[in-house]
Motif scaffolding. Structure first.
Motif, PDB file in Angstrom:
ATOM      1  N   MET A 119      26.706 -18.690   2.003  1.00  0.00           N
ATOM      2  CA  MET A 119      27.657 -18.083   2.720  1.00  0.00           C
ATOM      3  C   MET A 119      28.851 -18.515   2.270  1.00  0.00           C
ATOM      4  N   GLN A 120      29.834 -17.587   2.451  1.00  0.00           N
ATOM      5  CA  GLN A 120      31.243 -17.848   1.846  1.00  0.00           C
ATOM      6  C   GLN A 120      32.067 -18.300   2.922  1.00  0.00           C
ATOM      7  N   SER A 121      32.893 -19.191   2.594  1.00  0.00           N
ATOM      8  CA  SER A 121      33.773 -19.999   3.251  1.00  0.00           C
ATOM      9  C   SER A 121      34.791 -19.001   4.343  1.00  0.00           C
ATOM     10  N   ASN A 122      34.920 -17.814   3.682  1.00  0.00           N
ATOM     11  CA  ASN A 122      35.870 -16.931   4.382  1.00  0.00           C
ATOM     12  C   ASN A 122      35.086 -16.085   5.336  1.00  0.00           C
ATOM     13  N   THR A 123      33.813 -16.131   5.724  1.00  0.00           N
ATOM     14  CA  THR A 123      33.315 -15.407   6.468  1.00  0.00           C
ATOM     15  C   THR A 123      33.154 -15.939   7.970  1.00  0.00           C
ATOM     16  N   VAL A 124      33.138 -14.957   9.012  1.00  0.00           N
ATOM     17  CA  VAL A 124      33.163 -15.268  10.304  1.00  0.00           C
ATOM     18  C   VAL A 124      31.718 -15.597  10.792  1.00  0.00           C
ATOM     19  N   ASP A 125      31.464 -16.480  11.737  1.00  0.00           N
ATOM     20  CA  ASP A 125      30.055 -16.739  12.088  1.00  0.00           C
ATOM     21  C   ASP A 125      29.904 -15.839  13.317  1.00  0.00           C
ATOM     22  N   VAL A 126      28.840 -14.715  13.242  1.00  0.00           N
ATOM     23  CA  VAL A 126      28.632 -14.243  14.687  1.00  0.00           C
ATOM     24  C   VAL A 126      27.486 -14.100  14.780  1.00  0.00           C
ATOM     25  N   PHE A 127      26.855 -13.970  16.157  1.00  0.00           N
ATOM     26  CA  PHE A 127      25.501 -14.197  16.429  1.00  0.00           C
ATOM     27  C   PHE A 127      25.103 -12.705  17.164  1.00  0.00           C
ATOM     28  N   THR A 128      23.667 -12.640  17.393  1.00  0.00           N
ATOM     29  CA  THR A 128      23.391 -11.486  18.182  1.00  0.00           C
ATOM     30  C   THR A 128      22.141 -11.795  19.189  1.00  0.00           C
ATOM     31  N   ILE A 129      21.831 -11.357  20.252  1.00  0.00           N
ATOM     32  CA  ILE A 129      20.933 -11.766  21.167  1.00  0.00           C
ATOM     33  C   ILE A 129      20.619 -10.646  22.256  1.00  0.00           C
ATOM     34  N   GLY A 130      19.276 -10.590  22.467  1.00  0.00           N
ATOM     35  CA  GLY A 130      18.703  -9.828  23.440  1.00  0.00           C
ATOM     36  C   GLY A 130      18.337 -10.652  24.670  1.00  0.00           C
ATOM     37  N   PHE A 131      18.445 -10.028  25.601  1.00  0.00           N
ATOM     38  CA  PHE A 131      17.984 -10.930  27.078  1.00  0.00           C
ATOM     39  C   PHE A 131      16.150 -10.470  27.492  1.00  0.00           C
ATOM     40  N   THR A 132      15.760  -9.204  26.941  1.00  0.00           N
ATOM     41  CA  THR A 132      14.552  -9.084  27.492  1.00  0.00           C
ATOM     42  C   THR A 132      13.569 -10.008  26.804  1.00  0.00           C
ATOM     43  N   GLN A 133      12.341 -10.203  27.243  1.00  0.00           N
ATOM     44  CA  GLN A 133      11.456 -11.086  27.061  1.00  0.00           C
ATOM     45  C   GLN A 133      11.738 -12.453  27.054  1.00  0.00           C
ATOM     46  N   SER A 134      12.742 -12.698  27.592  1.00  0.00           N
ATOM     47  CA  SER A 134      13.596 -14.355  27.653  1.00  0.00           C
ATOM     48  C   SER A 134      13.891 -14.683  29.097  1.00  0.00           C
ATOM     49  N   ASN A 135      13.500 -15.891  29.451  1.00  0.00           N
ATOM     50  CA  ASN A 135      13.676 -16.258  30.864  1.00  0.00           C
ATOM     51  C   ASN A 135      15.225 -16.925  30.581  1.00  0.00           C
ATOM     52  N   ALA A 136      15.851 -17.001  31.694  1.00  0.00           N
ATOM     53  CA  ALA A 136      17.342 -17.670  31.767  1.00  0.00           C
ATOM     54  C   ALA A 136      17.272 -18.833  31.074  1.00  0.00           C
ATOM     55  N   GLU A 137      16.361 -19.859  31.250  1.00  0.00           N
ATOM     56  CA  GLU A 137      16.628 -21.102  30.398  1.00  0.00           C
ATOM     57  C   GLU A 137      16.647 -21.052  29.088  1.00  0.00           C
ATOM     58  N   ARG A 138      15.626 -20.173  28.406  1.00  0.00           N
ATOM     59  CA  ARG A 138      15.751 -20.169  27.179  1.00  0.00           C
ATOM     60  C   ARG A 138      16.725 -19.309  26.401  1.00  0.00           C
ATOM     61  N   PHE A 139      17.178 -18.021  27.205  1.00  0.00           N
ATOM     62  CA  PHE A 139      18.428 -17.532  26.859  1.00  0.00           C
ATOM     63  C   PHE A 139      19.709 -18.358  26.564  1.00  0.00           C
ATOM     64  N   PHE A 140      19.986 -19.032  27.719  1.00  0.00           N
ATOM     65  CA  PHE A 140      21.261 -20.069  27.828  1.00  0.00           C
ATOM     66  C   PHE A 140      21.080 -20.992  26.877  1.00  0.00           C
ATOM     67  N   ASN A 141      19.924 -21.731  26.581  1.00  0.00           N
ATOM     68  CA  ASN A 141      19.769 -22.647  25.708  1.00  0.00           C
ATOM     69  C   ASN A 141      20.067 -22.104  24.081  1.00  0.00           C
ATOM     70  N   ARG A 142      19.595 -20.886  23.992  1.00  0.00           N
ATOM     71  CA  ARG A 142      19.653 -20.573  22.576  1.00  0.00           C
ATOM     72  C   ARG A 142      21.320 -20.278  22.474  1.00  0.00           C
ATOM     73  N   LEU A 143      21.927 -19.974  23.459  1.00  0.00           N
ATOM     74  CA  LEU A 143      23.521 -19.673  23.261  1.00  0.00           C
ATOM     75  C   LEU A 143      24.061 -21.044  23.127  1.00  0.00           C
ATOM     76  N   GLU A 144      23.703 -21.957  23.731  1.00  0.00           N
ATOM     77  CA  GLU A 144      24.365 -23.212  23.567  1.00  0.00           C
ATOM     78  C   GLU A 144      24.073 -24.034  22.372  1.00  0.00           C
ATOM     79  N   LYS A 145      22.815 -23.902  21.955  1.00  0.00           N
ATOM     80  CA  LYS A 145      22.338 -24.466  20.692  1.00  0.00           C
ATOM     81  C   LYS A 145      23.149 -23.931  19.526  1.00  0.00           C
ATOM     82  N   ALA A 146      23.446 -22.591  19.441  1.00  0.00           N
ATOM     83  CA  ALA A 146      24.157 -22.016  18.416  1.00  0.00           C
ATOM     84  C   ALA A 146      25.664 -22.203  18.606  1.00  0.00           C
ATOM     85  N   GLY A 147      26.218 -22.738  19.477  1.00  0.00           N
ATOM     86  CA  GLY A 147      27.623 -22.982  19.660  1.00  0.00           C
ATOM     87  C   GLY A 147      28.481 -21.736  19.980  1.00  0.00           C
TER      88      GLY A 147
END
Length: 150
Positions: A1-29
């Motif tokens: 990974m280049q040092s000048n890149t911007v970290d971006v994530f993507t997520i979908g919410f189907t097939q996920s419960n709220a706990e798993r969804f919010f935990n994934r976001l938190e863990k990724a920062g």
């Protein structure tokens, strides 16, 4: 990974419960969720309706919520692909053309995506416009985004 890149994530919410969804976001920062759905009041998941989602993100993880319909397909595109069971390749081409017509690469900047997570409904990024947005922008911005699908 280049040092000048911007970290971006993507997520979908189907097939996920709220706990798993919010935990994934938190863990990724994740610091900001950018909702790229055209219709953000969907009944598909109660926790993913716009007002509720903004509340939960703030309360649970102190994450900011932004709705960005500029990065969403049109109603006609959604209907042709989802309801009429259209061809993914056709949808992909039309969506990428739409991003070009909207000139999203000129209206947005890479730093706007730092610590952000693009949200839509699809569980996986394979047949999802959030992935296409990232690929389109990376092409226009010479690989400025380091993308991770949660």
């Amino acid at each position: 990974m280049q040092s000048n890149t911007v970290d971006v994530f993507t997520i979908g919410f189907t097939q996920s419960n709220a706990e798993r969804f919010f935990n994934r976001l938190e863990k990724a920062g994740v610091r900001t969720v950018i909702d790229v759905r055209l219709h953000n009041t969907s009944q598909l998941a109660a926790f993913a309706k716009a007002d509720d989602l903004a509340f939960f993100l703030q309360k649970i993880n102190n994450i900011r919520y932004v709705h960005q319909p500029l990065l969403a397909p049109t109603d006609a595109m959604l209907k042709a692909y989802k309801k009429e069971k259209g061809d993914w390749g056709v949808y992909e081409g039309r969506f990428l053309d739409l991003m070009g017509e909207r000139k999203i690469e000129q209206r947005l900047k890479p730093e706007m995506f730092e610590g952000a997570c693009l949200l839509c409904s699809e569980a996986l990024p394979h047949h999802c416009h959030r992935r296409l947005v990232c690929e389109y922008l990376n092409d226009k911005w010479n690989g400025a985004l380091s993308v991770r699908h949660l």
